[in-house]
Design an enzyme around this catalytic site. Structure first.
Site, PDB file in Angstrom:
ATOM      1  N   LYS A  28      -8.999  -1.818   0.502  1.00 40.50           N
ATOM      2  CA  LYS A  28      -8.495  -1.123   1.553  1.00 40.50           C
ATOM      3  C   LYS A  28      -9.343  -0.005   1.287  1.00 40.50           C
ATOM      4  O   LYS A  28      -9.971   1.119   2.664  1.00 40.50           O
ATOM      5  CB  LYS A  28      -7.829  -1.028   1.524  1.00 40.50           C
ATOM      6  CG  LYS A  28      -6.633  -1.767   1.910  1.00 40.50           C
ATOM      7  CD  LYS A  28      -7.175  -2.414   3.679  1.00 40.50           C
ATOM      8  CE  LYS A  28      -6.384  -4.103   4.413  1.00 40.50           C
ATOM      9  NZ  LYS A  28      -6.655  -4.294   5.229  1.00 40.50           N
ATOM     10  N   HIS A  64     -10.670  -3.703  12.452  1.00 38.07           N
ATOM     11  CA  HIS A  64      -9.337  -4.123  11.149  1.00 38.07           C
ATOM     12  C   HIS A  64      -8.578  -5.899  11.865  1.00 38.07           C
ATOM     13  O   HIS A  64      -8.243  -5.319  13.015  1.00 38.07           O
ATOM     14  CB  HIS A  64      -8.187  -2.762  11.271  1.00 38.07           C
ATOM     15  CG  HIS A  64      -7.025  -3.599   9.968  1.00 38.07           C
ATOM     16  ND1 HIS A  64      -5.995  -3.956  10.950  1.00 38.07           N
ATOM     17  CD2 HIS A  64      -6.882  -3.934   9.480  1.00 38.07           C
ATOM     18  CE1 HIS A  64      -5.177  -4.484   9.678  1.00 38.07           C
ATOM     19  NE2 HIS A  64      -5.888  -4.743   8.468  1.00 38.07           N
ATOM     20  N   ARG A 115       0.926  -1.373  -0.041  1.00 37.90           N
ATOM     21  CA  ARG A 115       0.241   0.043   0.031  1.00 37.90           C
ATOM     22  C   ARG A 115       1.195   1.168   0.655  1.00 37.90           C
ATOM     23  O   ARG A 115       2.385   1.041   0.344  1.00 37.90           O
ATOM     24  CB  ARG A 115      -0.646  -0.190   1.257  1.00 37.90           C
ATOM     25  CG  ARG A 115      -1.701  -1.173   1.178  1.00 37.90           C
ATOM     26  CD  ARG A 115      -2.736  -0.663   2.237  1.00 37.90           C
ATOM     27  NE  ARG A 115      -2.180  -1.025   3.608  1.00 37.90           N
ATOM     28  CZ  ARG A 115      -1.835  -0.305   4.648  1.00 37.90           C
ATOM     29  NH1 ARG A 115      -1.940   1.218   4.391  1.00 37.90           N
ATOM     30  NH2 ARG A 115      -0.531  -0.463   5.657  1.00 37.90           N
ATOM     31  N   LYS A 160      -3.208 -12.612  11.261  1.00 42.58           N
ATOM     32  CA  LYS A 160      -4.575 -12.015  11.198  1.00 42.58           C
ATOM     33  C   LYS A 160      -5.160 -13.818  10.498  1.00 42.58           C
ATOM     34  O   LYS A 160      -5.865 -14.436  10.839  1.00 42.58           O
ATOM     35  CB  LYS A 160      -5.038 -11.409  10.933  1.00 42.58           C
ATOM     36  CG  LYS A 160      -4.875  -9.911  11.808  1.00 42.58           C
ATOM     37  CD  LYS A 160      -5.248  -8.729  10.706  1.00 42.58           C
ATOM     38  CE  LYS A 160      -5.558  -8.504   9.996  1.00 42.58           C
ATOM     39  NZ  LYS A 160      -4.702  -8.263   9.179  1.00 42.58           N
ATOM     40  N   THR A 161      -4.237 -13.180   9.403  1.00 45.01           N
ATOM     41  CA  THR A 161      -5.387 -14.382   8.296  1.00 45.01           C
ATOM     42  C   THR A 161      -4.569 -16.496   9.122  1.00 45.01           C
ATOM     43  O   THR A 161      -5.193 -17.300   8.972  1.00 45.01           O
ATOM     44  CB  THR A 161      -4.590 -14.453   6.721  1.00 45.01           C
ATOM     45  OG1 THR A 161      -5.402 -12.798   6.470  1.00 45.01           O
ATOM     46  CG2 THR A 161      -4.934 -15.398   6.192  1.00 45.01           C
ATOM     47  N   ASP A 217      -9.915  -9.919   7.253  1.00 43.67           N
ATOM     48  CA  ASP A 217      -9.305  -8.868   7.556  1.00 43.67           C
ATOM     49  C   ASP A 217      -9.905  -7.847   7.834  1.00 43.67           C
ATOM     50  O   ASP A 217      -9.328  -6.869   8.772  1.00 43.67           O
ATOM     51  CB  ASP A 217      -8.632  -8.189   5.692  1.00 43.67           C
ATOM     52  CG  ASP A 217      -8.457  -7.070   5.632  1.00 43.67           C
ATOM     53  OD1 ASP A 217      -7.549  -7.006   6.484  1.00 43.67           O
ATOM     54  OD2 ASP A 217      -7.758  -6.500   5.369  1.00 43.67           O
ATOM     55  N   SER A 275      -0.905  -5.917   9.499  1.00 43.95           N
ATOM     56  CA  SER A 275      -0.992  -7.029   8.354  1.00 43.95           C
ATOM     57  C   SER A 275       0.697  -7.506   8.925  1.00 43.95           C
ATOM     58  O   SER A 275       1.218  -6.627   9.281  1.00 43.95           O
ATOM     59  CB  SER A 275      -0.470  -6.336   6.870  1.00 43.95           C
ATOM     60  OG  SER A 275       0.120  -7.103   5.575  1.00 43.95           O
ATOM     61  N   ARG A 310       1.526 -12.572  -1.819  1.00 38.48           N
ATOM     62  CA  ARG A 310       0.425 -12.504  -1.421  1.00 38.48           C
ATOM     63  C   ARG A 310      -0.196 -13.435  -2.907  1.00 38.48           C
ATOM     64  O   ARG A 310      -0.059 -14.039  -3.764  1.00 38.48           O
ATOM     65  CB  ARG A 310      -0.524 -10.803  -2.001  1.00 38.48           C
ATOM     66  CG  ARG A 310      -0.119  -9.844  -0.433  1.00 38.48           C
ATOM     67  CD  ARG A 310      -0.489 -10.609   0.482  1.00 38.48           C
ATOM     68  NE  ARG A 310      -0.322  -8.744   1.523  1.00 38.48           N
ATOM     69  CZ  ARG A 310      -1.235  -8.918   2.220  1.00 38.48           C
ATOM     70  NH1 ARG A 310      -2.170  -9.524   2.939  1.00 38.48           N
ATOM     71  NH2 ARG A 310      -0.756  -8.026   3.602  1.00 38.48           N
TER      72      ARG A 310
END
Length: 534
Positions: free
Chosen positions: A200, A219, A60, A243-244, A258, A239, A324
């Protein structure tokens, strides 16, 4: 007709002022893959996943994100955390972007954000790249095809990677720009091929509108116990904090990885897909995510592929650490069909502590939970933002400052109210370094993190003996079955305990200095949840 492959540029675009040469509406995955390959946008990886490279932008670009400052946003957006763009600059940017699209081929997807229909936003995405449309089709929620003919979008996202902004004319920082107008309900994205900006941008919109409805935008990733949606958990974190990975637990049902909302009736996923990091991905450690990398319809970003054999090398970070895979939730065998669950019984705040000071898990009081939520301490992991090449300690309020348009205390107050109302248990989990700081210690073993989380979520950890951490005041388990007790006390993992004490004092003072900006807006009990300076 709003059918796959329609090339009538007037349909659905005329009211947006777009005069495209050709427009493809709501193409299926197969059609979008065909377009991407024919246009040489991407390559086909083994198993059928589409592999695309994003060029300069491999993460990003938060410094290039702007919100239009007008009557709608003047008093509601936190301008200390959001860059302002003047309405006339946005109008000039919009006009020039539309002019740039004249006679070009564009791809359009009519999609929705939010699994809870009462809080859902309908969005029309317009993009130059077919692979971007496959990405966003994977990531958003898809209306039934029978409903597309009557689709009425509430928001529009226009993404032109080949468009270069003019800072002097458009009031931005560089040729790259992400601009949001809440009055015009439009997002403009230019000069970046990083697909994550597509999703996003609309998440930022959700994070702005939901608090007005008493809904807490988060988030976070989320899952629930198998066959029991009432037993849910959310995982806050930036990130790279896990989390994932941690929410994709084969013994629990995945809701999403997410962004979620927490309403009076429960939690709901914003998305219809997942966007997982693949650096050092292995079949053994993360079998569910690994399996998606060889599925038709999945999108791989910046993964290195052998030119001859097309074998994927997930350990190769020569393009970026932020490699990713993007895939629809249905590719995960234990994913929720609805994206809905009850109010969370457990709230997990994930931090990647590059100082090596924080324990692998700690139990928080409600006041401590709000303190750490507003603090949002973690490390930016290499590659997740442009220019980040190694872990950088940072405080990202609400564990997602770049995506939160309102003042942090609005979100913090909502979280505290929800916790008080529903009695959720809060945990702080460190997935960062142990045995020393970054460069000396090592990453927290994922096996230990999973074991601790399992004990927290199934309730068995509540029966453990706890000690009070001398620096932060939260409760830390002394022993947990299946976990080396040494790792539970970070000081014991350091060869030089004096060096640990110095590092801990440094981190405590960083917390105190950062939280000074919120002290006037929180109650005394939250202020008292600060770590003890020495």
């Amino acid at each position: 007709m709003n059918e796959s492959g329609t090339r009538n540029p007037d349909h659905g675009l005329k009211q947006l002022g777009i005069e495209a040469g050709a427009a493809y509406y709501n193409d299926t995955e197969a059609a979008l893959v065909e377009h991407a390959l024919q246009r040489d946008e991407a390559k086909l990886a083994p198993g059928g996943a589409l592999l695309a490279l994003t060029g300069t932008h491999t993460g990003r670009s938060p410094k290039d994100k702007f919100t239009v400052r007008d009557a709608t946003t003047e008093t509601t957006v936190d301008w200390t955390n959001n860059k302002a763009m003047q309405p006339d600059h946005f109008d000039a940017l919009h006009a020039d972007m539309l002019d740039h699209l004249k006679s070009k081929t564009v791809f359009v997807q009519d999609l929705a954000c939010g699994a809870d229909l009462s809080h859902q936003i309908k969005v029309r995405f317009v993009n130059e790249l077919a692979w971007h449309m496959l990405f966003i089709r994977n990531m958003m929620r898809r209306p039934e095809r029978s409903a597309l003919a009557g689709f009425v979008n509430e928001w529009t996202v226009i993404n032109c990677p080949s468009f270069r902004a003019d800072p002097a004319k458009h009031g931005c920082r560089s040729e790259t720009v992400i601009a949001v107008s809440f009055e015009k309900k439009t997002v403009l994205i230019g000069c970046t091929s990083y697909a994550g900006e597509n999703k996003k941008s609309i998440f930022g919109v959700m994070n702005y509108v939901l608090p007005e409805k008493g809904v807490m935008p988060m988030h976070c990733s989320a899952n629930h116990a198998k066959d029991d949606p009432a037993d849910s958990a959310v995982f806050f974190g930036l990130s790279g904090t896990g989390k994932t990975t941690l929410s994709a637990d084969p013994d629990r049902t995945l809701i999403g990885d997410d962004e979620h909302g927490w309403s009076d009736t429960g939690i709901f996923n914003f998305e219809g897909g997942c966007y997982a990091k693949t650096i050092n991905l292995s079949r053994e450690a993360e079998p569910e995510i690994y399996a998606t990398t060889s599925r038709f319809g999945a999108v791989l970003e910046n993964v290195v592929m052998d030119a001859e054999t097309r074998a994927l090398d997930f350990d190769d970070a020569s393009l970026t650490q932020n490699t990713r895979v993007c895939y629809p939730l249905g590719m995960i065998p234990n994913a929720s069909d609805t994206g809905l669950a009850g109010v969370p019984k457990n709230i997990v705040m994930l931090t990647c502590d590059s100082f090596g000071v924080l324990p692998p898990i700690a139990r928080l009081t409600p006041a401590q939970a709000m303190y750490h939520f507003l603090s949002g301490f973690t490390a930016k992991v290499a590659g997740t933002e442009k220019g980040v090449t190694e872990p950088e300690p940072t405080f990202s309020t609400c564990f997602g400052a770049p995506f939160m348009p309102r003042k942090p205390t609005e979100y913090g107050d909502l979280l505290r109210q929800k916790i008080a109302e529903h009695g959720s248990t809060c945990w702080l989990v460190n997935t960062g370094w142990t045995g020393g700081a970054y460069g000396t210690g090592s990453r927290m073993p994922i096996k230990a993190t999973r074991a601790l989380l399992t004990a927290a979520l199934n309730g068995s950890l509540s029966d453990a003996a706890f000690r009070t951490d001398e620096n932060f005041g939260f409760e830390v388990p002394v022993a947990v079955d299946g976990v080396d007790s040494t790792i539970l006390n970070p000081r014991d993992t350091w060869a030089d305990t004096d060096a640990y004490d110095a590092q801990a004092r440094k981190l405590v003072h960083m917390f105190i200095g950062n939280f000074a900006q919120y002290e006037s807006d929180v109650d005394a009990d939250v202020r008292s949840a600060a770590p003890a300076a020495s």
